[in-house]
Design an enzyme around this catalytic site. Sequence first.
Site, short mmCIF file in Angstrom:
data_model
loop_
_atom_site.label_atom_id
_atom_site.label_comp_id
_atom_site.label_asym_id
_atom_site.label_seq_id
_atom_site.Cartn_x
_atom_site.Cartn_y
_atom_site.Cartn_z
N ASP A 84 5.17 -20.62 -38.12
CA ASP A 84 4.93 -22.06 -38.19
C ASP A 84 3.50 -22.33 -37.71
O ASP A 84 3.16 -22.03 -36.56
CB ASP A 84 5.93 -22.80 -37.30
CG ASP A 84 5.95 -24.30 -37.53
OD1 ASP A 84 5.20 -24.78 -38.40
OD2 ASP A 84 6.71 -24.99 -36.82
N ASP B 287 3.22 -25.41 -44.21
CA ASP B 287 2.83 -24.83 -42.92
C ASP B 287 3.88 -23.94 -42.27
O ASP B 287 3.70 -23.51 -41.12
CB ASP B 287 2.43 -25.93 -41.94
CG ASP B 287 3.56 -26.91 -41.65
OD1 ASP B 287 4.55 -26.92 -42.40
OD2 ASP B 287 3.44 -27.68 -40.68
N GLU B 288 4.97 -23.60 -42.96
CA GLU B 288 5.96 -22.73 -42.35
C GLU B 288 6.71 -21.94 -43.40
O GLU B 288 6.85 -22.36 -44.55
CB GLU B 288 6.94 -23.51 -41.46
CG GLU B 288 7.76 -24.54 -42.20
CD GLU B 288 8.81 -25.20 -41.31
OE1 GLU B 288 9.43 -24.49 -40.48
OE2 GLU B 288 8.99 -26.41 -41.44
#
Length: 377
Positions: free
Chosen positions: A25, A119-120
Amino acid sequence: MSDSASPDDDGDEPAPGLRKIIHVDMDAFYASVEQRDDPSLRGKPVAVGGDGLRGVLTTCSYEARRFGCRSAMPSVTAKRLCPDLIFRRPRFDVYSAISRQVREIFLDYTPLVEPLSLDEAFLDVTDDDRGIGSATRIAELIRQRIRDETGLTASAGVSYNKFLAKLASDQNKPDGICVIRPGEGARFVAGLPVRRFFGIGPRGAEKMAGLGIETGAELAARDIDWLRRHFGSQADYLYRAARGIDLRRVKANRARKSLGTERTFDKDISSGSALREVLERIIALSWERIAKAKAQGRTVTLKLKHADFTQLTRARSLARPVATRDEFSAIGHALLDEVLPLAQPVRLMGLTLSQLEGEEAEPSGPPVGGTAQLPLL
């Protein structure tokens, strides 16, 4: 019971053999990109989003979070909490390019990468294609490469299933790593507040508190019949989560559920003609995304959010995929005409295409299962 996204479930049988899962993350991703690209912002409270009366924070830097600012917070509230908050408009083209760069790093270690957002992502490194020796070492190498190649930091969780790996990645943020080894999952979960569980939002946590449940241990003390009486279809997921059980696969090339656009207005709109004009712009943006993705879907959904935040949706499904922009537009306008005139003004409008080709129905949570022999991490 949940007021946030439900836990995903691919509906597959559990992956055979032993598994080592990493959840990576990026730390305050959009805000960190803005601070990286503008050194004058470093060390200062930064928010990405609109700063108008109807603005909402997409994310904010850790400096801003110390004042209580958070994602999805109205900008006026954030500015009241942090008067020195600096706003930047989102640059999704930049964020997307960095996300692709980070994903290439992931793919150097495993082909089993399941992105959840820009983003993850989850990674299954059970096979250890490069012979590195441990999932923890792989996670450290990935985090170092992200730092070296993008100038950004990422946190990682390492464990033997997706649920625990995601919890672990949040444990030592920012720029940290947490490992939950076989045999440690139930004990780790027992000490957590239930609001940390994916799929349990503020209202869900409030309902649980009213029933005397605030921690994983208190949730684990309830039997499945009690959970089903109070939480219905979410009960099986909650029962397993409280015990650290999750047998879902990491699913590469995860199918998109819908494509579309929504817009929050600077001022509430009640006029039918004004709403039709806005809808035309939303149709143009939505169809551009649909065409770019070469997506085909059968359901068009109109979403309206009123000034009091109540929500109204209308949907129409076809027996075949929506064929053209004109057809998409006609359905969108027909759905809007169904609800006009409006009883109260509208602050947000959205239009999406769903039931995309190749999409499969998903149950509300992973199937109840037993334990398996698990690898050392």
